[in-house]
Design an enzyme around this catalytic site. Structure first.
Site, PDB file in Angstrom:
ATOM      1  N   LYS A   1       0.922   4.036  -2.877  1.00 27.72           N
ATOM      2  CA  LYS A   1       0.546   5.415  -2.553  1.00 27.72           C
ATOM      3  C   LYS A   1       1.711   6.385  -2.771  1.00 27.72           C
ATOM      4  CE  LYS A   1      -3.818   4.923  -1.247  1.00 27.72           C
ATOM      5  NZ  LYS A   1      -4.895   5.446  -2.125  1.00 27.72           N
TER       6      LYS A   1
ATOM      7  N   TYR B   1       0.829  -1.209   0.000  1.00 24.65           N
ATOM      8  CA  TYR B   1       0.000   0.000   0.000  1.00 24.65           C
ATOM      9  C   TYR B   1       0.866   1.263   0.000  1.00 24.65           C
ATOM     10  CZ  TYR B   1      -3.774   3.086   1.806  1.00 24.65           C
ATOM     11  OH  TYR B   1      -4.702   4.086   2.005  1.00 24.65           O
TER      12      TYR B   1
HETATM   13  P1  NAD Z   1     -13.390   2.439   1.778  1.00 28.35           P
HETATM   14  O1  NAD Z   1     -12.927   1.038   1.770  1.00 28.35           O
HETATM   15  O2  NAD Z   1     -14.590   2.805   2.547  1.00 28.35           O
HETATM   16  O3  NAD Z   1     -13.598   2.984   0.281  1.00 28.35           O
HETATM   17  C1  NAD Z   1     -12.912   2.495  -0.829  1.00 28.35           C
HETATM   18  C2  NAD Z   1     -13.855   2.572  -2.009  1.00 28.35           C
HETATM   19  O4  NAD Z   1     -13.193   2.079  -3.183  1.00 28.35           O
HETATM   20  C3  NAD Z   1     -15.099   1.711  -1.814  1.00 28.35           C
HETATM   21  O5  NAD Z   1     -16.233   2.426  -2.209  1.00 28.35           O
HETATM   22  C4  NAD Z   1     -14.842   0.528  -2.737  1.00 28.35           C
HETATM   23  O6  NAD Z   1     -16.032  -0.052  -3.224  1.00 28.35           O
HETATM   24  C5  NAD Z   1     -14.077   1.198  -3.843  1.00 28.35           C
HETATM   25  N1  NAD Z   1     -13.355   0.234  -4.672  1.00 28.35           N
HETATM   26  C6  NAD Z   1     -12.666  -0.858  -4.258  1.00 28.35           C
HETATM   27  N2  NAD Z   1     -12.166  -1.509  -5.308  1.00 28.35           N
HETATM   28  C7  NAD Z   1     -12.544  -0.815  -6.412  1.00 28.35           C
HETATM   29  C8  NAD Z   1     -12.325  -0.980  -7.798  1.00 28.35           C
HETATM   30  N3  NAD Z   1     -11.593  -2.012  -8.256  1.00 28.35           N
HETATM   31  N4  NAD Z   1     -12.875  -0.083  -8.664  1.00 28.35           N
HETATM   32  C9  NAD Z   1     -13.606   0.944  -8.214  1.00 28.35           C
HETATM   33  N5  NAD Z   1     -13.834   1.162  -6.895  1.00 28.35           N
HETATM   34  C10 NAD Z   1     -13.303   0.295  -6.015  1.00 28.35           C
HETATM   35  O7  NAD Z   1     -12.123   3.275   2.285  1.00 28.35           O
HETATM   36  P2  NAD Z   1     -11.830   4.841   2.358  1.00 28.35           P
HETATM   37  O8  NAD Z   1     -11.133   5.041   3.628  1.00 28.35           O
HETATM   38  O9  NAD Z   1     -13.001   5.660   2.036  1.00 28.35           O
HETATM   39  O10 NAD Z   1     -10.733   4.956   1.196  1.00 28.35           O
HETATM   40  C11 NAD Z   1     -10.815   5.879   0.130  1.00 28.35           C
HETATM   41  C12 NAD Z   1      -9.406   6.237  -0.322  1.00 28.35           C
HETATM   42  O11 NAD Z   1      -8.743   6.921   0.736  1.00 28.35           O
HETATM   43  C13 NAD Z   1      -8.545   5.040  -0.677  1.00 28.35           C
HETATM   44  O12 NAD Z   1      -7.733   5.352  -1.779  1.00 28.35           O
HETATM   45  C14 NAD Z   1      -7.698   4.877   0.559  1.00 28.35           C
HETATM   46  O13 NAD Z   1      -6.492   4.220   0.278  1.00 28.35           O
HETATM   47  C15 NAD Z   1      -7.496   6.317   0.957  1.00 28.35           C
HETATM   48  N6  NAD Z   1      -7.085   6.535   2.335  1.00 28.35           N
HETATM   49  C16 NAD Z   1      -7.881   6.182   3.370  1.00 28.35           C
HETATM   50  C17 NAD Z   1      -7.445   6.423   4.667  1.00 28.35           C
HETATM   51  C18 NAD Z   1      -8.269   6.089   5.878  1.00 28.35           C
HETATM   52  O14 NAD Z   1      -7.768   6.203   6.993  1.00 28.35           O
HETATM   53  N7  NAD Z   1      -9.508   5.680   5.749  1.00 28.35           N
HETATM   54  C19 NAD Z   1      -6.195   7.001   4.887  1.00 28.35           C
HETATM   55  C20 NAD Z   1      -5.411   7.345   3.800  1.00 28.35           C
HETATM   56  C21 NAD Z   1      -5.866   7.108   2.531  1.00 28.35           C
END
Ligand code: NAD
Length: 246
Positions: A159, A155
């Protein structure tokens, strides 16, 4: 609104940070394409929430790690709205594990979606935005991509790759009025982080709380706003309660 008459696409927008971004961009007047890969019901609920607030939205199915599905996603988008002003590359997954035990499959799955999926959507969007001579791209990276994180080599690498992609794209596309920035969230309360133990995390966060998806969405909305963020490109903006500094 700041985005009246504009069209935005948010990948993985059925829940979490993507959902919050879709709602925030729609609240500024953008018509929003709500991409999802599996749960049509969740995506339709986001569309319904936007429409109930007087906005425009459509749910578009595509696995953004799949080049053919990305082609179709952008064809569907153009058929529906005819343009694209803002792309939020939000879709992402984690498959955590120590390097010694990490399978090649878990490495590849995470890189395919988080990095290659971002590239595929950026590429498709750039074709549209170059013709328009304007556009905004916001790539959702992570503090793991900035500082690394034990147990998240796949990851973190994906990223961090997004940051290199962001900076190169900003250099390539800037002369045509397209900005490309990255947002690096720390710990945000979503399904992705719901299983994590909070105490050791919060000990590293000066603000002593996790962030909310709406707080990330506020930053994304700012980066998509014109002219507010028009002179910002190639940047990585961390939103993490102060966990990672400089
Ligand atoms: P989440 O798991 O709730 O959301 C991820 C979304 O991506 C979901 O809606 C899922 O259905 C969708 N997804 C998964 N595979 C997919 C695909 N192949 N094609 C299209 N959509 C797909 O998690 P989140 O926390 O909302 O994450 C959103 C973004 O933020 C991600 O890129 C994650 O890496 C990043 N992020 C999250 C955090 C955190 O603490 N939650 C921190 C840093 C970065």
């Amino acid at each position: 609104g700041l985005l009246t008459g504009k069209v935005a696409l948010v990948t993985g927008a059925g829940r979490g940070i993507g959902r919050a971004c879709a709602l925030a961009l729609a609240s500024e007047g953008a018509a929003v394409a709500v991409n999802y890969s599996r749960s049509e019901e969740a995506a339709q609920q986001v569309v319904a929430a936007i429409e109930a607030a007087g906005g425009q939205a459509v749910a578009l199915k595509a696995d953004v790690a799949d080049p053919e599905q990305v082609e179709r996603l952008f064809a569907d988008l153009l058929a529906k709205y005819g343009r694209l002003d803002a792309l939020v590359n939000n879709a992402g997954i984690t498959r955590d594990g120590l390097i010694l035990r990490m399978s090649l499959e878990d490495w590849n799955d995470v890189v395919s979606l988080n990095l290659t999926g971002t590239f595929l959507c950026l590429k498709a969007a750039s074709r549209i935005m170059l013709k328009q001579r304007s556009g905004r791209v916001v790539n959702i990276s992570s503090t793991s991509g900035v500082a690394g994180n034990a147990g998240q080599a796949n990851y973190s690498a994906a990223k961090a790759g997004v940051l290199g992609l962001t900076r190169s794209a900003a250099r390539e596309l800037g002369s045509r009025g397209i900005t490309v920035n990255a947002v690096a969230p720390g710990f945000i309360a979503t399904d992705m982080t719901s299983a994590l133990e909070l105490e050791p995390i919060l000990a590293q966060v000066p603000l002593r709380r996790v962030g909310q998806p709406e707080e990330v969405a506020g930053l994304v909305r700012f980066l998509c706003a014109d002219p507010a963020a028009a002179y910002i490109t190639g940047q990585v903006i961390t939103i993490d309660g102060g966990m990672v500094m400089a």
